[in-house]
Design an enzyme around this catalytic site. Structure first.
Site, PDB file in Angstrom:
ATOM      1  N   LEU A   1       0.846  -1.200   0.000  1.00 56.52           N
ATOM      2  CA  LEU A   1       0.000   0.000   0.000  1.00 56.52           C
ATOM      3  C   LEU A   1       0.876   1.243   0.000  1.00 56.52           C
ATOM      4  CD1 LEU A   1      -2.571   1.701   0.451  1.00 56.52           C
ATOM      5  CD2 LEU A   1      -2.288   1.265   2.900  1.00 56.52           C
ATOM      6  N   ASP A   2       1.625   1.403   1.066  1.00 57.37           N
ATOM      7  CA  ASP A   2       2.506   2.549   1.245  1.00 57.37           C
ATOM      8  C   ASP A   2       3.790   2.025   1.869  1.00 57.37           C
ATOM      9  OD1 ASP A   2       3.777   4.898   1.891  1.00 57.37           O
ATOM     10  OD2 ASP A   2       2.348   5.514   3.429  1.00 57.37           O
ATOM     11  N   PRO A   3       4.761   1.602   1.063  1.00 57.75           N
ATOM     12  CA  PRO A   3       4.908   1.867  -0.368  1.00 57.75           C
ATOM     13  C   PRO A   3       4.200   0.822  -1.234  1.00 57.75           C
ATOM     14  CG  PRO A   3       6.847   0.737   0.419  1.00 57.75           C
ATOM     15  CD  PRO A   3       5.958   0.909   1.617  1.00 57.75           C
TER      16      PRO A   3
ATOM     17  N   ARG B   1       5.837  13.299   1.802  1.00 56.80           N
ATOM     18  CA  ARG B   1       5.004  12.108   2.033  1.00 56.80           C
ATOM     19  C   ARG B   1       4.780  11.981   3.531  1.00 56.80           C
ATOM     20  NH1 ARG B   1       5.134   7.432  -1.188  1.00 56.80           N
ATOM     21  NH2 ARG B   1       5.931   6.286   0.622  1.00 56.80           N
TER      22      ARG B   1
END
Length: 957
Positions: A634-636, A753
């Site tokens: 997802l993130d990353p 971010r």
């Protein structure tokens, strides 16, 4: 003559109470008899300071037996043995009885070098470097127990199996066999009554209950005698014909079964006389026939039965049991023979097709209009309980909860009804536990003489340094991390399987093999996605058996117990045999896995960041010709895909990126955010807490902003108003400046971010940090061997208070001063429960201890859901100097009764990337991230097919 027999039965009925008194008296004198007989053994014991543990039985909710009764424990404690007994209120003997015998009741049995039980030990409960004694059910390479055996070998456990405690003649000396026979026969009589009723016949067996309904076997036998009394009076329906019971074997199981059978009015006949019994037998009695090995085993090359040759070469023989009158004219078969993998089968699947065809009736039906039976064989009690073994069509054991199953000629199974075609099978694999007190007494009496030798075992010393008695030595299956010589054949048997398993194996040979390491929060969707493709076979390796097994939902998936942190076990072998490895382990373990993948030239996928340690392996991966895909979660992960799609589209149309601000967070759905942190854990709790202490770095208006480690990050939290209904805040995450190059957005003046949380999260985290609860250094109060401590006491210690019994109001005032005079924060800490007298579960450091505390307190519960929120704000300048802001919103909710949003948004992209590597869609060698169109475009398209999409809108500036 018959009237005399009836009179005797009546007298038996009248004197049943006297008989019960006799049974009770015999039970009371049992222990005295045992210890008189074994007094010489007891005299040899010396006080040695040895420690023995008796573990609780948790293989089944019905398991109430123990390997030793209190009287045996008492004898051991008298001889200087310290006996630890794990607490259990399910055991037939109460804990107080063991306390009275001198045992110590405690949960932690790690002190004992020798641990004994009855049934298999759950993998997660196996302690390394111990000697375990129990029925492991591994000597036939039983598939279900092979993960346990692998774990035993990996953890250097010495395993002694009671089943292999034999004398010089090969006869078992410790067993529950007799009570298995007793309980099994009671059960099958109970089932027989129900089966006959379903076929339209009321019989005296209707009043026989399951074995566990009776306080002891004496009470059960009395009920059987009562049924026999009615049979003798002629109360059996003539339409069913004379009942015949065929017993296979002559050992303890068969003897126990026949003892119950003999409570009925019975007559034994030669097996060859069964046809005559079926035609002319009396309805006022039942008939029994005992079939021994030489009655039905025949040599394949011709000739009769040779017991000596059979013991050495059972594969040279076959059974003609089904071709003889033994099965053809049997009403009930009680199977008590021992079966080994290469032994002949008593009844094969073709035999069953022949015997169970409804048209097969070898006797004349009644002419009185009563219903006829579909075939003569009514019931089988398979006490050996070997799925696919002696009774080949019996493919799985029944249970005490569901004790019976109907098998028909076409192998259809029905465990919900007693009516319909087929034979009723009872194959409970723990029948003696239905008579737990007697079984425990009997088993302990047999086991006790070998306890002195067993207690001399030290699994940390090589086997050859021990001087076990031969009976004990011969029962040791595993030691020193390997199978002992007598049991090395198990490894060979594991390569042998039934025809069905062989067919599956052949199908898997052409499959792409994926090894998934880790079975945590996000593994479910990944495994489901991959196994939808029948050409992919997934092996899940995890240290916890229950988690791994829960992921196996199809034939092209399997689970193995694997602990990659130990450096032992079959990890290298599993990697070598795979086409690709997916690592869902903590990120710190990825380099180790990557090195092994490089060694064996196997591709790899991970959802985690491409760390410097992983980057350093890039050239080695290139040289090995393999692909290692990173950052596909997802993130990353999804954040990259959405960003790069937008960036490339802007550049294609002549625009340039002036800013990129992205925030992402996994949160409880708003309706479930009702706790002081406004947070619940849907991924690694430790990672969540550590991220609040990490450094951060970002670009703002062309200047680099750096935030040091140690908690300063929480001071940079700011309100997020892009989705005002969520009441969000955000703070920077890691080093954002590296994405200027990674995203190829050198034109951007701002690159940030960050992480999203609900408003108030950062304030509470600051308070926790100031109190010292996020410290990752070991703390003396949290040592595992130290005294117990409560959260209130621990907080006093962290705050420098020597008085750990500080009054709660004073402690709250002290916290108030330390964290910055915030009543809201103090109230939140109080709601979390860390100002209470709740015991601390210690994990060395405050961070790990608090992580465990929060992981349990703030876990997403069943019926709750989480939400993933991701927002990209992308500033754009077009060639005509017009500016706009592109907003990409990505919101995904978890399913209340399915996968969490976090699991879906990490598991699915990782699975999609895995398939892309397997299908050669990704061919780049070395370390790869999903920043190019040939990767991110197919991934976004396939995520959309799984219902994972984003929304985009633009604001002109």
């Amino acid at each position: 003559m018959f009237m005399i027999y009836v009179l005797l039965i009546k007298l038996s009925k009248e004197f049943s109470r006297l008989n019960m008194w006799r049974i009770t008296r015999e039970n009371k004198t049992f222990a005295t008899y045992v210890y008189k007989a074994k007094s010489k053994t007891a005299e040899r014991w010396k006080s040695s300071g040895k420690v023995l543990a008796v573990r609780r039985e948790d293989a089944s909710v019905w398991e109430r037996r123990a390997p030793l009764a209190p009287q045996h424990v008492k004898q051991l404690t008298k001889e200087g043995v310290k006996v630890l007994v794990q607490p259990s209120n399910r055991r037939a003997y109460p804990m107080q009885a063991y306390i009275n015998a001198g045992a110590i009741i405690q949960e932690d049995i790690s002190e004992a070098p020798v641990i004994i039980g009855v049934k298999q030990v759950p993998i997660d409960s196996l302690l390394p470097n111990k000697t375990y004694c129990f029925f492991s059910h591994t000597i036939k390479a039983q598939e279900a127990n092979m993960p346990m055996l692998d774990c035993i070998l990996e953890r250097n456990i010495r395993l002694l199996d009671y089943e292999k405690l034999v004398d010089s003649k090969g006869q078992r000396v410790v067993a529950f066999g007799k009570f298995a026979g007793v309980a099994g026969t009671i059960n099958i009589l109970h089932g027989l009554g129900l089966r006959l009723l379903a076929l339209g016949h009321h019989t005296p067996f209707m009043h026989v209950g399951p074995a566990h309904n009776y306080r002891n076997s004496g009470m059960a036998r009395q009920t059987v005698r009562d049924a026999g009394y009615e049979i003798a009076l002629g109360m059996m329906p003539r339409s069913i014909g004379p009942l015949t019971f065929v017993f296979t074997g002559s050992g303890n199981v068969s003897q126990g079964a026949q003892e119950v059978f003999q409570e009925l009015p019975y007559e034994y006949v030669n097996p060859t006389d069964l046809p005559q019994v079926a035609e002319h037998g009396s309805m006022n009695k039942v008939y029994g026939a005992v079939v021994s090995r030489d009655d039905h085993f025949r040599r394949k090359d011709g000739g009769g039965f040779d017991a000596e040759e059979y013991e050495a070469f059972p594969e040279r023989y076959y059974s003609n049991f089904a071709k003889t009158v033994y099965s053809t004219y049997a009403s009930v078969i009680i199977n008590g023979i021992y079966w080994a993998v290469n032994s002949p089968k008593l009844l094969t699947i073709p035999d069953a097709k022949h015997l169970l065809r409804p048209s097969y009736t070898p006797w004349l039906p009644s002419s009185d209009g009563s219903p006829s039976l579909p075939h003569r064989l009514l019931a089988i009690c398979d006490i050996s309980a070997d799925p696919g073994g002696s009774i080949e069509f019996m493919t799985e054991c029944t249970t005490i909860d569901t004790p019976f199953c109907l098998y028909d000629a076409d192998q259809h199974k029905n465990s919900e009804s007693f009516s319909g075609p087929g034979v009723l099978v009872c194959s409970i694999d723990n029948m003696p536990t239905q008579l737990p007190l007697e079984a425990t007494d009997y088993f302990g009496y047999l086991l006790y003489p070998y306890m002195e030798s067993i207690l001399s075992s030290d699994a940390t010393r090589p086997l050859e340094e021990h001087n076990f008695v031969q009976t004990v030595k011969g029962a040791i299956i595993a030691s020193d991390g390997k199978l002992t010589p007598n049991f090395e054949y198990i490894a060979e048997l594991r390569n042998t399987s039934t025809s069905q398993m062989k067919a599956r194996s052949l199908a898997q040979k052409s499959a792409k093999k994926v090894l998934v390491l880790g079975a945590g929060y996000v593994a479910g969707p990944l495994v489901d996605y991959l196994t939808k493709d029948q050409t992919i076979h997934v092996t899940i390796g995890s240290s916890l058996q229950n988690q791994g097994e829960a992921l196996v939902k199809s034939d092209n998936a399997e689970h193995v117990v694997l602990d990659v942190t130990t450096g032992r076990g079959p990890l290298d072998k599993l990697i070598e045999e795979s086409n690709l490895v997916v690592s869902l382990l903590p990120y710190s373990l990825h380099p180790t896995i990557a090195e092994r993948c490089i060694k064996h030239k196997v591709n790899m996928v991970t959802a985690s960041y491409l760390t410097p340690e992983m980057k350093s392996l890039h050239q080695a991966a290139v040289d090995a010709g393999i692909t290692i895909v990173n950052e596909v979660g997802l993130d990353p992960g999804i954040d990259h895909l959405l960003a790069m799609e937008c960036f490339d589209e802007i550049k294609l149309n002549g625009g340039k990126i002036t800013s990129f601000v992205s925030f992402c967070g996994g949160l409880p759905a708003p309706e479930h955010s009702d706790n002081p942190l406004r947070y619940k854990f849907s991924w690694n709790p430790r990672g969540v807490l550590l991220n609040t202490l990490s450094v951060a770095k970002y670009l703002k208006d062309g200047k680099v902003v750096e935030i040091p480690a140690g908690g300063a990050l929480m001071d940079h939290a700011q309100e997020m108003d892009f989705l005002p209904g969520f009441n969000l805040e955000g703070f920077p995450n890691r080093d954002s400046t590296i994405y200027v190059d990674a995203y190829n957005i050198e034109s951007a003046n701002t690159v940030l971010r960050g992480t999203l949380r609900y408003k108030g999260f950062s304030d509470i985290m600051k308070a926790l940090h100031r109190l010292g609860l996020l410290n990752d250094m070991p703390h003396p109060c949290l040592h595992s061997k130290g005294p117990e401590i409560t959260w209130k006491q621990f907080l006093c210690t962290l705050l420098g208070q020597q008085d750990q019994e500080l009054l709660t109001p004073n402690l709250k005032n002290l916290i108030y001063d330390v964290i910055g005079k915030s009543e809201t924060q103090v109230a939140a800490l109080e709601r979390l429960g860390i100002i209470e007298e709740e015991p601390v579960v210690k994990f060395s450091t405050p961070l790990d201890t608090f992580t465990h505390f929060l992981a349990n307190k703030l876990a997403i519960q069943k019926g709750e859901r989480d939400v993933i929120i991701l927002r990209h704000n992308i500033g754009i300048q077009w060639p005509d100097n017009k500016n706009e802001m592109r907003h990409i919103d990505f919101v995904v909710y978890g399913d209340k009764d399915g996968y969490s949003a976090m699991a879906k948004t990490v598991g699915y992209p990782a699975a999609i990337a895995t398939k892309m590597v397997l299908e050669n869609e990704i061919q780049t060698k070395g370390m790869v991230v999903p920043m190019v169109p040939e990767i991110y475009k197919p991934m976004l398209m396939r995520l959309k097919q799984e219902g994972i999409t984003s929304v985009e809108h633009t604001v002109k500036l």
